[in-house]
Design a protein around this motif. Sequence first.
Motif: not given
Length: 108
Positions: A82-101
């Motif tokens: 669960a901790k690794l999944r949280k890190e993965l989704f957090g990193t993925a969300a930051q990457t998507v947000a950066a691309e959409e900006a």
Amino acid sequence: TRHVAPPAPLPLAPTVAPAYPGASPVYPGASPVTPAVAYPAREVPNFFQSPFREWDDEDAAQHAYNLAQWRVKILQAKVKQAKLRKELFGTAAQTVAAEEAPAQGPRR
């Protein structure tokens, strides 16, 4: 000397077929053979019963302990996932947000 004829052979009694192959034939009217003295069945003490019961209890306790330890390990692995999944989704969300900006280039 006088010639004496041998006695005639005794007639054989009819037999009933054996109950199973290899069994001796049964003669009609014959009574089963019983021993002259009937000995009572002697009970043999079981010296190993008590320790085995104690060992069964110990084995059951050890088995329960092992199952509990496996359960703890499985739950710890789920927490780690669960901790690794949280890190993965957090990193993925930051990457998507950066691309959409909108890309902010240098102002002219």
